[in-house]
Write a protein that holds these residues in place. Structure first.
Motif, PDB file in Angstrom:
ATOM      1  N   THR A  53     -39.455  62.973  78.135  1.00 57.47           N
ATOM      2  CA  THR A  53     -38.277  62.096  78.209  1.00 57.47           C
ATOM      3  C   THR A  53     -37.692  61.790  76.835  1.00 57.47           C
ATOM      4  O   THR A  53     -36.531  61.392  76.733  1.00 57.47           O
ATOM      5  CB  THR A  53     -38.626  60.757  78.878  1.00 57.47           C
ATOM      6  OG1 THR A  53     -39.595  60.061  78.075  1.00 57.47           O
ATOM      7  CG2 THR A  53     -39.160  60.976  80.277  1.00 57.47           C
ATOM      8  N   LEU A 113     -39.930  60.375  84.120  1.00 54.56           N
ATOM      9  CA  LEU A 113     -39.976  58.975  83.705  1.00 54.56           C
ATOM     10  C   LEU A 113     -40.445  58.073  84.844  1.00 54.56           C
ATOM     11  O   LEU A 113     -41.334  57.226  84.664  1.00 54.56           O
ATOM     12  CB  LEU A 113     -38.590  58.528  83.237  1.00 54.56           C
ATOM     13  CG  LEU A 113     -38.409  57.017  83.040  1.00 54.56           C
ATOM     14  CD1 LEU A 113     -39.281  56.516  81.902  1.00 54.56           C
ATOM     15  CD2 LEU A 113     -36.949  56.666  82.811  1.00 54.56           C
ATOM     16  N   LEU A 124     -42.061  52.575  77.058  1.00 60.50           N
ATOM     17  CA  LEU A 124     -42.479  52.803  78.437  1.00 60.50           C
ATOM     18  C   LEU A 124     -43.420  51.699  78.905  1.00 60.50           C
ATOM     19  O   LEU A 124     -43.296  51.188  80.031  1.00 60.50           O
ATOM     20  CB  LEU A 124     -43.164  54.165  78.552  1.00 60.50           C
ATOM     21  CG  LEU A 124     -42.300  55.393  78.235  1.00 60.50           C
ATOM     22  CD1 LEU A 124     -43.165  56.649  78.191  1.00 60.50           C
ATOM     23  CD2 LEU A 124     -41.188  55.551  79.263  1.00 60.50           C
ATOM     24  N   VAL A 145     -45.154  62.030  79.570  1.00 59.83           N
ATOM     25  CA  VAL A 145     -43.893  61.349  79.892  1.00 59.83           C
ATOM     26  C   VAL A 145     -43.084  61.113  78.622  1.00 59.83           C
ATOM     27  O   VAL A 145     -41.867  61.358  78.583  1.00 59.83           O
ATOM     28  CB  VAL A 145     -44.180  60.022  80.620  1.00 59.83           C
ATOM     29  CG1 VAL A 145     -42.878  59.266  80.873  1.00 59.83           C
ATOM     30  CG2 VAL A 145     -44.903  60.289  81.937  1.00 59.83           C
ATOM     31  N   LEU A 205     -33.138  58.413  77.880  1.00 56.41           N
ATOM     32  CA  LEU A 205     -34.000  59.567  78.145  1.00 56.41           C
ATOM     33  C   LEU A 205     -33.241  60.884  78.011  1.00 56.41           C
ATOM     34  O   LEU A 205     -32.002  60.920  78.042  1.00 56.41           O
ATOM     35  CB  LEU A 205     -34.605  59.458  79.540  1.00 56.41           C
ATOM     36  CG  LEU A 205     -33.731  59.771  80.757  1.00 56.41           C
ATOM     37  CD1 LEU A 205     -34.588  59.754  82.022  1.00 56.41           C
ATOM     38  CD2 LEU A 205     -32.547  58.834  80.909  1.00 56.41           C
TER      39      LEU A 205
END
Length: 746
Positions: free
Chosen positions: A311, A266, A318, A307, A258
């Motif tokens: 990230t 995250l 994810l 997200v 990330l």
């Protein structure tokens, strides 16, 4: 000094104090063992072996020390020890080397009128220290003198120091270098669980189906813990959350590289995925937690698209990771300095805790929201140093707690401080403002390790009187001192450490300290006598006696250890995890907290704690276009290398020169080749390092190991607002190739 007869000990005592007629010397001659000048304890017979807990990191490995003629000559990992099971990292194998270093501090050193440190007697050293500190307090108030202690002295020394400084000498403010590594975890646990309570045992490494490591290069920082993972027969998924492709990330099944300091986004994104998919332990949430509805509402601000964008991680990755975190598996979460040393570190740690609560991954084998401690006795510091809390996890501001501690310690209640201490960075600010003018530093090297180093050196110069108590007079901090007090090290004194899994282990005296060096415990006793408050600490005569006081302080607390008889019981068991209240059955080797789903808040429920993410306080710019990351360099280096640099073997296991990791895409346009000298700069200064060109670091990022004395010239002085822990892991930087005409070598 060979031999250990009474005549030799008397001669050593005389040499230690120079003044054979002084009152402190007379005490030493009457009771030489009382002040650490006597023989190695009789229980350690010549040519025997004994087990001690290692004095480096928080793992708390057992080491078997081999003695010849009563002196430690070698060591090996203890085969049956419940922590390391016969394994040791390079530092553990070399644990005796720092004791034999030629630059040990062997006499008190006082700065003379010419500005040079010169040897003086203990008598002169103590008289000078007390006179200077008392004069500062008389002119500017008791709060004008403070102390900074260490997570690397034994718990009994921490307790005595905290009591002496605050109750005996009238200091209000004192903090420890544990603030640099563990304050985040302490605060996160207190707010979420109601007490500073790491719930796990190392067996959980071996019993997990899914292991999530956030901001932890476990292979390097805690090698024995990684070995415990390698013993896991459940073929666990290993998820590493780290911007760098570290040694640990290379061995993982899933690496989430990330963007630096996007951890909180995250973790909230993963929590939302669990909620949206219904992968929750609803019974556990209803029975054992509070504030879940508000947390679920908070998560609505973290859709997958946001997200992924913040990230830099793919949506599919994810989703794949979130699918592993539901309640059907044994999931354990582990974090260390990559989380703790951040600008929103407490909320990040609590976001990890929230994930464990969602899945009910607490209190069962192979689970937990588990903070891995930094220093060998940071947990002891957290509970018994009188810095973040009153002894035994009590509250300075609570009248009932003060009465309890007065009764447990024998110290008059009106001497128990009612005001919590300022944090480390706030003490530094008070020095800058000249409201703190005297400072006592014990067993730590902040002139190297404190953030934004150049400013800190300037701040030290503003003190009226600086006392540094250390094994070595050569540290960057000791060289700045007005008075250096020579201290014994690990292996030269008795006491206890508490490791990451709450295990109390024994440190034993297996070698004599050199010259006039004394155990920190005995230095504190001498300071008490010189200050005039020695009568207050008559019951604190030995480390073993102080352990009994610590037990009384712990009674009825979550960390209750009243069921531990004493050192022999700890020794037989290979260490004992707290809690162990009086009347408990013999302790199992491995014990975890919260198996009953009951936490330490008054209502027995854990809290979901959350907050909107904030950007890092220092942004990159055209002048400083890189994000600079810091961390551990190798398993053979330790902190400021005050001790590991004393071992010729350990020095051969890490590079001689400082290196900066840089991605090939960033090195090529700057004309930087492998091994070339470069200058790494931030708005606060510049250092020189050799370029290590690697795809392990992402474009736009740099990495420099924390161990070099120049490193903290660069770091930005940001602090988490909840824990006051420094944010070492992120600042803006630039890099350029040094030409032959430039100064190089840092």
């Amino acid at each position: 000094m060979p031999g250990d007869g009474a005549a030799r000990m008397r001669a050593l005592a005389r040499r230690a104090l120079y003044d054979p007629q002084g009152p402190l010397t007379r005490d030493l001659l009457q009771e030489p063992g009382r002040f650490g000048l006597g023989r190695v304890p009789a229980r350690l017979r010549p040519d025997a072996t004994t087990t001690v807990v290692c004095g480096f990191c928080s793992t708390g490995c057992g080491l078997t020390v081999h003695l010849r003629d009563g002196q430690a000559v070698n060591l090996s990992p203890t085969t049956e020890h419940p922590v390391n099971l016969g394994m040791a990292c390079p530092k553990g194998w070399q644990a005796l080397a720092p004791l034999r270093a030629p630059d040990r501090a062997t006499a008190p050193l006082l700065r003379n009128a010419r500005g040079r440190q010169e040897p003086v007697s203990w008598e002169v050293a103590l008289q000078t220290m007390t006179a200077r500190f008392k004069a500062i307090q008389a002119a500017h108030g008791d709060a004008a003198v403070a102390f900074i202690s260490s997570g690397q002295i034994v718990s009994e020394e921490m307790a005595l120091l905290g009591a002496l400084a605050k109750f005996g000498m009238g200091m209000i403010h004192g903090d420890g270098n544990t603030r640099q590594c563990m304050a985040t975890a302490v605060t996160a646990y207190k707010q979420a669980f109601g007490f500073d309570a790491p719930p796990f045992t190392y067996a959980d490494f071996e019993e997990s189906d899914v292991i999530v490591l956030v901001g932890s290069n476990l292979c390097i920082a805690h090698p024995i813990m990684w070995e415990r993972i390698c013993r896991n027969r459940r073929r666990p998924a290993i998820i590493v959350v780290d911007p760098r492709k570290t040694e640990t990330a290379m061995a993982a099944t899933h690496h989430l590289p990330l963007r630096p300091k996007s951890d909180l986004v995250l973790l909230y994104g993963l929590a939302r995925l669990l909620c949206d998919s219904g992968a929750l332990d609803e019974a556990f949430i209803a029975k054992s937690t509070r504030d879940f509805p508000a947390f679920r509402d908070h998560l609505s601000a973290f859709p997958l698209a946001r997200v992924a964008a913040e990230t830099g991680l793919p949506v599919a990755q994810l989703e794949d990771v979130a699918a592993l975190l539901g309640p059907g598996r044994r999931v354990s979460y582990w974090w260390t300095m990559g989380v703790n040393q951040g600008h929103e570190a407490v909320r990040t740690a609590q976001a990890i805790i929230n994930l464990a609560l969602l899945g009910g991954h607490i209190g069962k084998p192979g689970t937990g929201a588990n903070s891995i401690t930094g220093q060998c006795n940071a947990m002891g510091s957290r509970l018994y140093s009188n810095t973040t809390n009153l002894l035994g996890g009590h509250d300075f501001t609570d009248a009932g707690d003060r009465r309890k501690i007065a009764a447990a310690t024998g110290i008059p209640e009106d001497r128990i401080t009612r005001e919590p201490s300022l944090a480390y960075d706030q003490i530094v600010e008070r020095i800058l403002a000249r409201s703190i003018r005297g400072l006592w530093i014990i067993g730590t090297n902040p002139a190297h390790s404190w953030i934004n180093q150049r400013d800190f050196h300037d701040i030290l110069g503003r003190l009226d009187f600086l006392v540094v108590q250390d094994m070595y007079a050569t540290t960057e901090t000791a060289r700045r001192a007005d008075l250096v007090l020579p201290a014994a090290g690990w292996g030269e004194k008795d006491g206890t450490f508490i490791n990451s899994e709450r295990r109390i282990g024994l440190v034993k005296k297996v070698a004599r300290p050199p010259g006039q060096a004394l155990a920190d415990f005995h230095i504190f006793r001498l300071v008490a006598e010189a200050w005039g408050c020695g009568d207050m600490f008559r019951d604190w005569a030995t480390p073993a006696a102080v352990f009994q006081i610590m037990k009384r302080c712990s009674q009825d607390q979550p960390c209750d250890i009243t069921g531990i008889d004493g050192y022999e019981m700890i020794d037989r068991a290979g260490g004992i995890q707290w809690p162990l209240p009086a009347g408990s059955s013999p302790p199992a080797a491995e014990r975890r907290l919260f198996a009953d789903g009951v936490f330490f808040h008054p209502d027995g429920r854990a809290r979901f704690v959350f907050e909107a993410p904030r950007p890092p306080p220092e942004r990159i710019s055209d002048e400083f276009p890189f994000v600079l990351l810091t961390g551990r360099g190798s398993s053979s280096q330790w902190h400021t290398q005050t001790r590991t640099s004393k071992s010729a073997l350990l020095r051969r296991l890490y590079p001689r020169d400082l290196h900066v990791e840089i991605n090939p895409a960033d090195a090529a346009p700057r004309g930087i080749g492998p091994g070339e000298w470069v200058e790494v700069s931030s708005p606060r200064g510049a250092i020189s390092a050799r370029a290590f060109i690697t795809h392990g670091i992402q474009p736009g990022q740099l990495f420099v190991a924390m161990h070099d004395e120049t490193m903290n010239r660069l770091t930005f002085p940001a602090f988490d607002p909840e824990s006051r822990q420094p944010a070492y892991k992120h600042c803006a930087a630039s890099v350029r190739r040094l030409t032959p005409g430039d100064a190089a070598g840092g």
